[in-house]
Enzyme design. Structure first.
Site, PDB file in Angstrom:
ATOM      1  N   HIS A 507       0.623  -0.970   0.152  1.00  0.00           N
ATOM      2  CA  HIS A 507       0.027   0.130   0.053  1.00  0.00           C
ATOM      3  C   HIS A 507       1.108   1.138   0.018  1.00  0.00           C
ATOM      4  O   HIS A 507       0.899   1.914  -0.990  1.00  0.00           O
ATOM      5  CB  HIS A 507      -0.922  -0.078   1.139  1.00  0.00           C
ATOM      6  CG  HIS A 507      -1.663   1.133   1.332  1.00  0.00           C
ATOM      7  ND1 HIS A 507      -2.999   1.366   0.984  1.00  0.00           N
ATOM      8  CD2 HIS A 507      -1.479   2.457   1.925  1.00  0.00           C
ATOM      9  CE1 HIS A 507      -3.519   2.703   1.367  1.00  0.00           C
ATOM     10  NE2 HIS A 507      -2.350   3.223   1.866  1.00  0.00           N
ATOM     11  N   GLU A 508       1.938   1.261   0.847  1.00  0.00           N
ATOM     12  CA  GLU A 508       2.719   2.729   1.000  1.00  0.00           C
ATOM     13  C   GLU A 508       3.530   2.735  -0.156  1.00  0.00           C
ATOM     14  O   GLU A 508       3.752   3.785  -0.800  1.00  0.00           O
ATOM     15  CB  GLU A 508       3.486   2.445   2.345  1.00  0.00           C
ATOM     16  CG  GLU A 508       2.573   2.464   3.700  1.00  0.00           C
ATOM     17  CD  GLU A 508       1.809   3.867   3.642  1.00  0.00           C
ATOM     18  OE1 GLU A 508       2.077   4.760   3.115  1.00  0.00           O
ATOM     19  OE2 GLU A 508       0.601   3.679   4.314  1.00  0.00           O
ATOM     20  N   HIS A 511       1.587   4.701  -2.585  1.00  0.00           N
ATOM     21  CA  HIS A 511       1.805   6.047  -2.611  1.00  0.00           C
ATOM     22  C   HIS A 511       3.133   6.356  -3.112  1.00  0.00           C
ATOM     23  O   HIS A 511       3.527   7.558  -3.813  1.00  0.00           O
ATOM     24  CB  HIS A 511       1.783   6.406  -1.128  1.00  0.00           C
ATOM     25  CG  HIS A 511       0.411   6.525  -0.353  1.00  0.00           C
ATOM     26  ND1 HIS A 511      -0.850   7.052  -1.208  1.00  0.00           N
ATOM     27  CD2 HIS A 511       0.082   5.934   0.590  1.00  0.00           C
ATOM     28  CE1 HIS A 511      -1.756   6.853  -0.206  1.00  0.00           C
ATOM     29  NE2 HIS A 511      -1.394   6.075   0.666  1.00  0.00           N
ATOM     30  N   HIS A 514       3.285   6.886  -6.634  1.00  0.00           N
ATOM     31  CA  HIS A 514       2.739   8.154  -7.224  1.00  0.00           C
ATOM     32  C   HIS A 514       3.542   9.241  -6.969  1.00  0.00           C
ATOM     33  O   HIS A 514       3.488  10.055  -7.820  1.00  0.00           O
ATOM     34  CB  HIS A 514       1.281   8.398  -6.273  1.00  0.00           C
ATOM     35  CG  HIS A 514       0.384   9.413  -6.644  1.00  0.00           C
ATOM     36  ND1 HIS A 514      -0.657   9.637  -6.133  1.00  0.00           N
ATOM     37  CD2 HIS A 514       0.168   9.765  -8.020  1.00  0.00           C
ATOM     38  CE1 HIS A 514      -1.783  10.263  -6.688  1.00  0.00           C
ATOM     39  NE2 HIS A 514      -1.182  10.361  -8.047  1.00  0.00           N
TER      40      HIS A 514
END
Ligand SMILES: [Zn+2]
Length: 729
Positions: A507-508, A511, A514
């Site tokens: 998940h991290e 980010h 991104h």
């Protein structure tokens, strides 16, 4: 942050600032500032990587002061320029400005999150009001607004590119939303409202904390605590002792409606007492009662929204989000709510059956499932259905192996990225790992910092931050960090992860991608500078690769023998993930709806203190949340999110998850783990930061409007021919 809504709701996302800090044990650098303050100029290390070893805490304050002074003089130079306003002399000048302040503030906020000490925490507190006043001084400067407004009005005829036109609009919009167009009386009222709101917000949070402590439940005898472990019972005894209640037991509360001990306590009367104490917090009429504050905060927000030309605070907030309107948010929540509550009622039926069976076996009358029974009986049903020991997975999930052969490997397969650890750059803590990240063609994309371990100086949860934002204008490549809170094992022992921790790592890293893929010109549009209801979307998508068969088989190997993880074991874990989702989704959605109902009230309709709890009850009933066994995750007087930064924004978690579920479906429908799909996702969305309208980017990838169905299926909230939906992940 993890994939489930409640966890998401507790922790802040990539774009959120650290909320609270653990006091650090280590003393800060109390020495004098360095002879040369390295924060005053860009770092000379690769990609402007921060010289962590040479910056002293005493350098940060002077750098913030100088940064504010520099930015003010930059703004003065812009507004005093005798030339007519142009994109270059106004917008571009604003984008170029504020570098020193940005560098110093980024370092301070990053380090107070990842490596706090008393000096850093004090700096953060000391500068909060100074920085707010600094931002106001710029945003409410009438000469600046006049120039930006002139450009805004001419933007269509100035031969600007699409990105430049959007940038003008964003700068204009930002000033407008801060109150730049108000007359002097309006601006004065704006500042007064903001000042009062800041104070009320702080008092609200103090009251929430005080109520948590004041409401700790005192128990007279250990026999009432049956179900708790011996450690928990001794902790409860110790907690009583510190309160001067020797011989008794104290159960501390968390700031949610449900309380963890309710899943263990066998004594039903005690469960009820704990639950009722929990939900009464903040509305008991004592010194910490928050109903008056709630009424006042909502009134001020509604007044401010009206000053700015909006019907309600929700209209004001949502205008700037992906959702854009209250009707879009209401529609989404109202579409999800019935499915969630139906699923919760089905789950409740299973719990009731368990209660009936157990009571019959004890030859005692049965009773109706209540809110304080839910987690106790759902644990029993869970054990009966999915009983297995999750710790059996851990030997296959060694941390660095998961990172390099799982998370990085997936990014290699999808986007062609390559990673190389480097040990020459300074770190603020010896466990921190640093990697160069390369594109498929060998060019450097970014530097990635992996800070995985928990420690007392680190705040809880998991998050991503950028030390250096990508920008074509400033010729900057990103330096991006991920932070987790994985317990560090004893020396010499391997770091073995839970499945949740593996998921959080993916998940991290979503980010981080991104941030690293950002390929925009203007710094204010880089990476994760996107609406709050959009920022969790790319990170949630990246979770889909954690159990993708070819990825999983590449990393999930026994740390000693190298044997692959038995798939049957993992399938049990994944199947159990959908358990209790009706409850989890309903308690989240009812809180999200409550947030909207409050902030969609026009000024005249906001109740006084004594009407707050009645309004809450009425709003929930009107929205169809009438299943008493599943209360909202937060009740208004302790709903800190909506008194703080998530006002009218608590829906954002599920909004992002809708986009995520649609995108996962798109990947799967088109062949899954393929370079061409990764490249398309990168080109159309991950590289675009905030340079385009968020929903347009989503549509460009997925090819249609967001649909609710994929999310319902993922959470197991739909029935397919009388059967439970299969796991979609
Ligand atoms: Zn996140």
């Amino acid at each position: 942050m993890s994939a489930t809504l409640p966890a998401l709701a507790q922790n802040n996302g990539a774009s959120a600032a650290p909320a609270s800090q653990n006091a650090a044990a280590a003393a800060g650098d109390a020495e004098a500032p360095s002879a040369v303050n390295l924060l005053l100029a860009p770092s000379t290390l690769p990609l402007q990587y921060p010289p962590f070893d040479r910056i002293r805490d005493a350098d940060i304050g002077p750098a913030l002061d100088q940064g504010m002074a520099e930015q003010l003089s930059e703004v003065n130079a812009i507004v005093d320029n005798p030339a007519a306003p142009s994109f270059e002399n106004t917008i571009l000048a604003l984008e170029r400005g504020g570098r020193t302040l940005g560098r110093a503030y980024t370092l301070l906020s990053s380090l107070t999150g990842a490596d706090a000490n008393p000096a850093r925490l004090k700096l953060q507190a000391d500068y909060a009001t100074k920085l707010a006043a600094h931002r106001d001084a710029i945003a409410l400067n009438p000469k600046l607004f006049a120039r930006v407004e002139a450009l805004y009005q001419q933007r269509a005829t100035m031969n600007l590119g699409a990105q430049e036109q959007r940038l003008v609009e964003r700068h204009y919009n930002q000033l407008l939303r801060a109150g730049a167009k108000l007359d002097e009386a309006g601006k004065a009222r704006m500042k007064a409202i903001n000042g009062e709101l800041a104070q009320l917000g702080a008092r609200f949070n103090q009251n929430v904390l005080a109520e948590v402590n004041d409401s700790a439940v005192v128990v007279d005898s250990a026999s009432e605590l049956a179900g708790l472990s011996e450690e928990q019972i001794s902790a409860a005894a110790a907690a009583a002792k510190t309160r001067g209640l020797e011989g008794k037991y104290v159960i501390a509360l968390l700031n949610t409606t449900g309380q963890p001990v309710l899943s263990q306590l066998e004594n039903r009367a005690l469960r009820q007492r704990i639950y009722e104490t929990s939900i009464a917090r903040g509305s008991r009429g004592n010194a910490y009662d928050n109903t008056g504050l709630v009424s006042r905060v909502l009134t001020l927000r509604a007044e401010r929204a009206r000053l700015l030309g909006f019907a309600t605070h929700a209209d004001f907030v949502l205008k700037d989000e992906t959702a854009q309107s209250v009707s879009a948010v209401n529609a989404m929540l109202r579409q999800l709510a019935p499915a969630a509550e139906n699923a919760a009622r089905r789950e409740g039926g299973e719990l009731q059956a368990m209660i009936d069976r157990e009571q019959a076996a004890k030859r005692q009358p049965s009773f109706k499932l209540a809110a304080w029974d839910w987690s106790f009986y759902s644990e029993k049903v869970r054990a009966a259905k999915y009983g297995f020991d999750e710790s059996q997975l851990k030997p296959y999930l060694e941390m660095k192996n998961v990172l390099e052969n799982g998370v990085f490997y997936a990014a290699g397969q999808l986007y062609g990225l390559k990673f190389k650890q480097r040990r020459d750059l300074p770190v603020y803590q010896p466990d921190v790992l640093v990697y160069d990240v390369f594109n498929a063609d060998g060019s450097q994309l970014a530097i990635f910092i992996a800070d995985m371990y928990a420690r007392p100086s680190k705040r809880g949860g998991a998050w991503m931050n950028a030390y250096v934002d990508q920008s074509g204008l400033l010729n900057q490549k990103p330096v991006v960090a991920n932070h987790l809170n994985i317990p560090k094992p004893m020396d010499g022992k391997p770091t073995l992860l839970t499945w949740d921790e593996v998921n959080t790592m993916f998940h991290e890293f979503g980010h981080a991608l991104h941030g690293m893929f950002s390929n925009v010109k203007y710094p204010s549009m880089a990476g994760t500078k996107v609406p709050r209801d959009f920022v969790e979307y790319p990170s949630q998508v990246n979770e889909m690769w954690a159990d993708w068969p070819s990825i999983l088989s590449n990393y999930a190997k026994h740390y000693k023998t190298g044997e692959p993880m038995p798939r049957a074991l993992l399938d049990k874990v994944l199947a159990a993930k959908q358990f209790n989702q009706g409850f989890a989704t309903t308690e989240y959605l009812s809180a999200a709806m409550l947030d909207q109902r409050w902030h969609q009230l026009p000024l005249e309709q906001i109740p006084a203190a004594d009407g707050v709890m009645d309004f809450e009850a009425k709003a929930l009933r009107e929205e169809g949340f009438d299943y008493d066994a599943v209360p909202p995750r937060y009740r208004t007087p302790y709903f800190s999110h909506i008194m703080g930064g998530y006002a009218a924004g608590y829906y954002a978690y599920v909004w992002s998850e809708v986009l995520d579920a649609n995108t996962v479906q798109w990947f799967k429908a088109n062949g899954g783990l393929k370079r061409e799909l990764g490249d398309a996702f990168r080109a159309k969305l991950l590289s675009q930061g905030g340079s385009q309208d968020a929903l347009s980017m989503f549509r460009a990838v997925v090819g249609h409007e967001p649909l609710i169905q994929p999310l319902l299926e993922r959470r197991g909230l739909v029935l397919d021919k009388g059967e439970k939906a299969k796991p979609t992940k």
